[in-house]
Design a protein around this motif. Structure first.
Motif, PDB file in Angstrom:
ATOM      1  N   ARG A  11       0.840  -1.210   0.000  1.00 13.80           N
ATOM      2  CA  ARG A  11       0.000   0.000   0.000  1.00 13.80           C
ATOM      3  C   ARG A  11       0.870   1.254   0.000  1.00 13.80           C
ATOM      4  NH1 ARG A  11      -0.409   4.002   2.643  1.00 13.80           N
ATOM      5  NH2 ARG A  11       1.057   3.070   4.120  1.00 13.80           N
ATOM      6  N   ARG A  12       0.488   2.234  -0.788  1.00 16.26           N
ATOM      7  CA  ARG A  12       1.208   3.514  -0.806  1.00 16.26           C
ATOM      8  C   ARG A  12       0.174   4.631  -0.792  1.00 16.26           C
ATOM      9  NH1 ARG A  12       4.811   0.848  -0.073  1.00 16.26           N
ATOM     10  NH2 ARG A  12       4.535   1.997   1.820  1.00 16.26           N
ATOM     11  N   SER A  13       0.548   5.795  -0.319  1.00 19.80           N
ATOM     12  CA  SER A  13      -0.354   6.943  -0.379  1.00 19.80           C
ATOM     13  C   SER A  13      -0.445   7.431  -1.826  1.00 19.80           C
ATOM     14  CB  SER A  13       0.160   8.064   0.518  1.00 19.80           C
ATOM     15  OG  SER A  13       0.057   7.672   1.862  1.00 19.80           O
ATOM     16  N   ARG A  15      -1.706  10.400  -4.420  1.00 25.93           N
ATOM     17  CA  ARG A  15      -2.023  11.838  -4.399  1.00 25.93           C
ATOM     18  C   ARG A  15      -2.445  12.366  -5.762  1.00 25.93           C
ATOM     19  NH1 ARG A  15       2.277  11.097  -0.777  1.00 25.93           N
ATOM     20  NH2 ARG A  15       1.667  11.597   1.376  1.00 25.93           N
ATOM     21  N   TYR A  80       4.608  24.612   6.981  1.00 23.91           N
ATOM     22  CA  TYR A  80       3.637  23.792   6.236  1.00 23.91           C
ATOM     23  C   TYR A  80       2.265  24.476   6.200  1.00 23.91           C
ATOM     24  CZ  TYR A  80       0.595  19.928   4.904  1.00 23.91           C
ATOM     25  OH  TYR A  80      -0.358  19.155   4.274  1.00 23.91           O
ATOM     26  N   TYR A  97      -6.984  16.295  -3.390  1.00 28.91           N
ATOM     27  CA  TYR A  97      -6.271  15.620  -4.494  1.00 28.91           C
ATOM     28  C   TYR A  97      -7.208  15.221  -5.639  1.00 28.91           C
ATOM     29  CZ  TYR A  97      -2.269  15.351  -1.300  1.00 28.91           C
ATOM     30  OH  TYR A  97      -1.235  15.660  -0.451  1.00 28.91           O
ATOM     31  N   CYS A 137      -5.296   8.099   0.558  1.00 29.63           N
ATOM     32  CA  CYS A 137      -4.320   8.960   1.268  1.00 29.63           C
ATOM     33  C   CYS A 137      -5.004   9.613   2.461  1.00 29.63           C
ATOM     34  CB  CYS A 137      -3.771  10.045   0.332  1.00 29.63           C
ATOM     35  SG  CYS A 137      -2.387  10.969   1.052  1.00 29.63           S
ATOM     36  N   TRP A 138      -4.380   9.521   3.597  1.00 31.87           N
ATOM     37  CA  TRP A 138      -4.868  10.216   4.802  1.00 31.87           C
ATOM     38  C   TRP A 138      -4.735  11.716   4.537  1.00 31.87           C
ATOM     39  CZ3 TRP A 138      -5.163   8.065  10.179  1.00 31.87           C
ATOM     40  CH2 TRP A 138      -5.452   9.056  11.124  1.00 31.87           C
ATOM     41  N   LEU A 139      -5.742  12.479   4.925  1.00 28.73           N
ATOM     42  CA  LEU A 139      -5.678  13.940   4.787  1.00 28.73           C
ATOM     43  C   LEU A 139      -5.890  14.585   6.143  1.00 28.73           C
ATOM     44  CD1 LEU A 139      -7.583  14.915   1.546  1.00 28.73           C
ATOM     45  CD2 LEU A 139      -5.154  14.587   1.901  1.00 28.73           C
ATOM     46  N   ASN A 140      -4.984  15.440   6.507  1.00 28.18           N
ATOM     47  CA  ASN A 140      -5.028  16.024   7.854  1.00 28.18           C
ATOM     48  C   ASN A 140      -5.621  17.426   7.914  1.00 28.18           C
ATOM     49  OD1 ASN A 140      -4.519  14.539  10.063  1.00 28.18           O
ATOM     50  ND2 ASN A 140      -2.396  15.183  10.341  1.00 28.18           N
ATOM     51  N   GLN A 141      -5.965  18.020   6.776  1.00 27.75           N
ATOM     52  CA  GLN A 141      -6.437  19.407   6.823  1.00 27.75           C
ATOM     53  C   GLN A 141      -7.737  19.521   7.628  1.00 27.75           C
ATOM     54  OE1 GLN A 141      -5.251  18.412   3.458  1.00 27.75           O
ATOM     55  NE2 GLN A 141      -3.346  19.181   4.304  1.00 27.75           N
TER      56      GLN A 141
END
Ligand SMILES: Cc1cc2nc3c(=O)[nH]c(=O)nc-3n(C[C@H](O)[C@H](O)[C@H](O)COP(=O)(O)O)c2cc1C
Length: 192
Positions: A11-13, A15, A80, A97, A137-141
């Motif tokens: 598994r990979r993120s 984007r 960031y 994304y 993909c995990w998104l933290n916004q």
């Protein structure tokens, strides 16, 4: 190699996503896998809000963008965050994304296990998605902005309970390009 381990190791993120929507049966199974994650004291106090509607996705993106624009940049602001605020100045910026599906994991504000419970649920969902050839993909916004007034308003519109905050979120869809190989693993294992 056992297929489950192989799934974890590959598994990979992702984007960059294709526009093509994932089948709703796959979405249901991904959410089911999330719901079978362990939770402290078996509370299952999380809620998974999955969005596939394009207009709602736009609304979420715009709420993130507008909220970022309200954050004052001061000397201590993390670079960031400064880059996100800069990105928000462009009204065409997409913080999701351009993925076709977005899953928000909310949980009780006052449950001390809410963060690990939510993260485990998201981990299960990401691995389940990967087993179907679906990227994530995990998104933290959104989690980072969960206490901001515009985001609370959005959460209410999305049916997220008033006693919840957002602990994590994940975009899913078909990868538009092969993600980069995994970074080499750090030397963190110590067996006594
Ligand atoms: C708690 C957490 C927060 C993350 N936040 C973001 C994010 O906001 N945006 C993003 O593109 N990736 C985010 N990621 C993905 C990580 O950057 C990614 O998992 C890491 O670089 C390792 O790559 P891999 O997932 O391909 O193994 C996050 C991952 C975790 C676990």
């Amino acid at each position: 190699m056992n297929k489950i381990i192989e799934n974890m190791l590959t598994r990979r993120s992702v984007r960059n996503y294709k526009k093509e929507q994932i089948p709703v049966e796959d979405l249901n199974t991904i959410l089911l896998a999330g719901s079978y994650a362990p939770s402290g004291m078996g509370m299952q106090s999380w809620k998974f809000t999955a969005i596939q509607n394009a207009d709602t996705m736009k609304k979420v993106n715009e709420a993130i963008r507008q909220t970022l624009l309200t954050i004052p940049v001061v000397a201590e602001t993390h670079p960031y965050i400064v880059s996100l605020i800069k990105k928000a100045e462009d009204e065409n910026s997409n913080f999701l994304y351009n993925a076709p599906t977005y899953i928000i994991v909310s949980n009780l504000k006052d449950n001390g296990n809410a963060m690990p419970d939510s993260a485990l649920a998201i981990g299960n969902m990401m691995l389940a998605a990967h087993s179907f050839g679906i990227g994530s993909c995990w998104l933290n916004q959104l989690p980072g902005l969960t206490n901001m007034p515009l985001i609370r308003e959005l959460m209410t519109d999305l049916g997220i309970p008033e006693n919840h905050i957002i602990y994590g979120s994940v975009v899913i869809g078909y990868a538009a390009e092969e993600p980069a190989p995994a970074a080499p693993r750090k030397d963190v294992i110590h067996i006594i």
